[in-house]
Design an enzyme around this catalytic site. Structure first.
Site, PDB file in Angstrom:
ATOM      1  N   HIS A  18       0.483  -1.060  -0.093  1.00  0.00           N
ATOM      2  CA  HIS A  18       0.110  -0.100  -0.452  1.00  0.00           C
ATOM      3  C   HIS A  18       1.035   1.213  -0.521  1.00  0.00           C
ATOM      4  O   HIS A  18       0.616   3.050   0.383  1.00  0.00           O
ATOM      5  CB  HIS A  18      -1.200  -0.071   0.942  1.00  0.00           C
ATOM      6  N   CYS A  38       4.887  10.490 -13.412  1.00  0.00           N
ATOM      7  CA  CYS A  38       6.106   9.757 -13.799  1.00  0.00           C
ATOM      8  C   CYS A  38       6.193   9.779 -12.375  1.00  0.00           C
ATOM      9  O   CYS A  38       8.009   9.133 -12.964  1.00  0.00           O
ATOM     10  CB  CYS A  38       6.572  10.853 -14.260  1.00  0.00           C
ATOM     11  N   CYS A  80       3.714  17.996 -10.287  1.00  0.00           N
ATOM     12  CA  CYS A  80       5.214  17.566 -10.734  1.00  0.00           C
ATOM     13  C   CYS A  80       5.810  18.173 -11.767  1.00  0.00           C
ATOM     14  O   CYS A  80       5.470  18.811 -12.454  1.00  0.00           O
ATOM     15  CB  CYS A  80       4.475  16.180 -11.399  1.00  0.00           C
ATOM     16  N   SER A 101      -2.923  -8.409  11.697  1.00  0.00           N
ATOM     17  CA  SER A 101      -3.794  -8.272  10.465  1.00  0.00           C
ATOM     18  C   SER A 101      -5.245  -8.781  10.518  1.00  0.00           C
ATOM     19  O   SER A 101      -5.364  -9.834  10.700  1.00  0.00           O
ATOM     20  CB  SER A 101      -3.067  -8.756   8.548  1.00  0.00           C
TER      21      SER A 101
HETATM   22  P1  NAD Z   1      -6.314  -3.926  10.494  1.00  0.00           P
HETATM   23  O1  NAD Z   1      -6.827  -2.273  11.118  1.00  0.00           O
HETATM   24  O2  NAD Z   1      -7.253  -3.965   9.615  1.00  0.00           O
HETATM   25  O3  NAD Z   1      -6.057  -4.694  11.997  1.00  0.00           O
HETATM   26  C1  NAD Z   1      -5.070  -5.015  12.267  1.00  0.00           C
HETATM   27  C2  NAD Z   1      -5.157  -6.013  13.620  1.00  0.00           C
HETATM   28  O4  NAD Z   1      -4.286  -6.130  14.394  1.00  0.00           O
HETATM   29  C3  NAD Z   1      -6.519  -5.962  13.690  1.00  0.00           C
HETATM   30  O5  NAD Z   1      -7.077  -6.739  14.215  1.00  0.00           O
HETATM   31  C4  NAD Z   1      -6.359  -5.883  15.301  1.00  0.00           C
HETATM   32  O6  NAD Z   1      -7.325  -7.128  16.497  1.00  0.00           O
HETATM   33  C5  NAD Z   1      -5.061  -6.753  15.330  1.00  0.00           C
HETATM   34  N1  NAD Z   1      -3.610  -5.867  16.323  1.00  0.00           N
HETATM   35  C6  NAD Z   1      -3.582  -4.754  17.034  1.00  0.00           C
HETATM   36  N2  NAD Z   1      -3.004  -4.093  17.776  1.00  0.00           N
HETATM   37  C7  NAD Z   1      -1.930  -5.614  18.150  1.00  0.00           C
HETATM   38  C8  NAD Z   1      -1.367  -6.083  19.049  1.00  0.00           C
HETATM   39  N3  NAD Z   1      -0.733  -4.872  19.894  1.00  0.00           N
HETATM   40  N4  NAD Z   1      -1.335  -6.975  18.752  1.00  0.00           N
HETATM   41  C9  NAD Z   1      -2.249  -8.462  18.229  1.00  0.00           C
HETATM   42  N5  NAD Z   1      -2.346  -8.043  17.131  1.00  0.00           N
HETATM   43  C10 NAD Z   1      -2.861  -6.739  16.914  1.00  0.00           C
HETATM   44  O7  NAD Z   1      -4.717  -3.718  10.014  1.00  0.00           O
HETATM   45  P2  NAD Z   1      -5.023  -4.559   8.179  1.00  0.00           P
HETATM   46  O8  NAD Z   1      -4.939  -5.949   7.914  1.00  0.00           O
HETATM   47  O9  NAD Z   1      -3.424  -3.872   8.351  1.00  0.00           O
HETATM   48  O10 NAD Z   1      -5.280  -3.111   7.373  1.00  0.00           O
HETATM   49  C11 NAD Z   1      -5.892  -1.941   8.021  1.00  0.00           C
HETATM   50  C12 NAD Z   1      -5.079  -0.804   6.478  1.00  0.00           C
HETATM   51  O11 NAD Z   1      -5.182   0.316   7.225  1.00  0.00           O
HETATM   52  C13 NAD Z   1      -3.715  -1.464   5.394  1.00  0.00           C
HETATM   53  O12 NAD Z   1      -4.898  -0.984   4.048  1.00  0.00           O
HETATM   54  C14 NAD Z   1      -2.955  -0.247   5.712  1.00  0.00           C
HETATM   55  O13 NAD Z   1      -2.703  -0.049   4.897  1.00  0.00           O
HETATM   56  C15 NAD Z   1      -3.440   0.989   6.371  1.00  0.00           C
HETATM   57  N6  NAD Z   1      -3.062   0.921   7.559  1.00  0.00           N
HETATM   58  C16 NAD Z   1      -1.684   0.615   8.543  1.00  0.00           C
HETATM   59  C17 NAD Z   1      -1.475   1.694   9.457  1.00  0.00           C
HETATM   60  C18 NAD Z   1       0.266   1.096   9.243  1.00  0.00           C
HETATM   61  O14 NAD Z   1       1.262   1.784   7.825  1.00  0.00           O
HETATM   62  N7  NAD Z   1       0.571   1.504  11.107  1.00  0.00           N
HETATM   63  C19 NAD Z   1      -2.156   2.140  10.448  1.00  0.00           C
HETATM   64  C20 NAD Z   1      -3.193   2.156  10.188  1.00  0.00           C
HETATM   65  C21 NAD Z   1      -3.535   1.769   8.827  1.00  0.00           C
HETATM   66 ZN    ZN Z   2       5.160  13.680 -12.989  1.00  0.00          ZN
END
Ligand code: NAD
Ligand code: ZN
Length: 258
Positions: A124, A135, A157, A198
């Site tokens: 992502h 570009c 850009c 996740s």
């Molecule tokens: P999600 O929020 O859907 O799921 C996270 C999971 O992790 C949940 O099921 C939760 O219960 C579990 N969790 C949270 N903390 C925990 C811990 N300490 N121990 C055990 N389990 C724990 O996340 P996803 O599946 O990554 O999807 C979210 C989308 O949002 C992704 O596409 C991502 O790009 C984006 N996002 C990224 C970030 C980041 O980069 N840190 C933060 C928020 C959202």
């Molecule tokens: Zn460009």
């Protein structure tokens, strides 16, 4: 031995005996670094909802709002430090058993924990810089912020006049082809596919653990709550990521929390 400890030992065994491991991480691995995950209630994302790609493209007003929200959330991500979970994953990479980390995260914390960039596949994108949508020229965030604050102008850009956006993949934005291809190859060539933090509800990312399992790899899921792919997994651990990974990699003893 209690069932929970048995499962911990099973994970240890899988990590010790699998020569090619893919670690697939989601927002859950970064909550211990202070970045809220997406789906836990009451978090910053409910107030700062990501703007869909088509809305971002639709008008300059939406782009203005996009950058406003981006710069509210940005310091939290920029100042976050890797936690023991990232350190444990870095330790597995160091041991030479991890072929790739496939991450849905955009926070750059695997890189910050010392994992070489070429071992990390970002599905992502990355929120720590920006890029031209046409570009792909890279732009740093600080000058963009300064320009918006001083002139009110939206970034375009300098090379091609295209729209500049954070280098993340928004909802509705096409996935990065190279990253998808690399993730597919890693998935089909691993012996163990380990999901860490996740909810496995965002597709196409969540298709990778399924593919690995159907291709004959072992599938292990470490997540606080149940996921739709739990029934498919060889091993499921519903527990905290940091202490669990610290324990199975020998980085620290597990404090048992019930
Ligand atoms: P999600 O929020 O859907 O799921 C996270 C999971 O992790 C949940 O099921 C939760 O219960 C579990 N969790 C949270 N903390 C925990 C811990 N300490 N121990 C055990 N389990 C724990 O996340 P996803 O599946 O990554 O999807 C979210 C989308 O949002 C992704 O596409 C991502 O790009 C984006 N996002 C990224 C970030 C980041 O980069 N840190 C933060 C928020 C959202
Ligand atoms: Zn460009």
């Amino acid at each position: 031995m209690p069932a929970a400890d048995e499962r911990l030992q099973q994970l240890r065994d899988l990590l010790d005996t699998s020569p090619r491991i893919v670690v697939f991480t989601g927002a859950g691995i970064s909550t211990e670094s202070g970045i809220p995950d997406f789906r836990s209630p009451g978090g910053i994302w409910t107030k700062m909802q990501p703007i869909d790609f088509k809305d971002f493209l639709a008008s300059e007003d939406m782009r203005r709002e996009y950058w406003r929200r981006k710069f509210v959330v940005d310091p939290m991500i920029r100042e976050a430090e890797p936690n023991i979970g990232h350190a444990a994953v870095a330790e597995l990479v160091e041991r030479g058993r991890v072929s790739s980390i496939i991450t849905q995260n955009i926070d750059g914390l695997h890189q910050k924990s010392g994992v070489p960039a070429d071992s990390i596949i970002e599905l992502h994108g990355n929120s720590t810089y920006a890029a031209c949508l046409d570009c792909r020229t890279r732009y740093e965030l600080a000058p963009i912020r300064e320009r918006i604050e001083t002139t009110g102008e939206m970034p375009v850009c300098g090379e091609c006049g295209g729209i500049v956006k954070s280098a993340t993949i928004s909802f509705g934005q096409p996935m990065p082809e190279q990253a998808l291809l690399k993730a597919q190859t890693a998935t089909l060539n691993c012996d163990l596919f380990l999901v860490v933090g996740s909810s496995l509800v965002v597709y196409p990312a969540a298709a990778f653990p399924e593919k690995a399992r159907w291709n004959g790899a072992s599938l292990a899921i470490l997540n606080r709550e149940a996921t739709p792919l739990d029934p498919l997994a060889d091993l499921v651990l519903h527990r905290e990521i940091g202490p669990t990974l610290a324990s199975v990699t020998g980085l620290g003893e597990l404090r048992v929390v019930h």
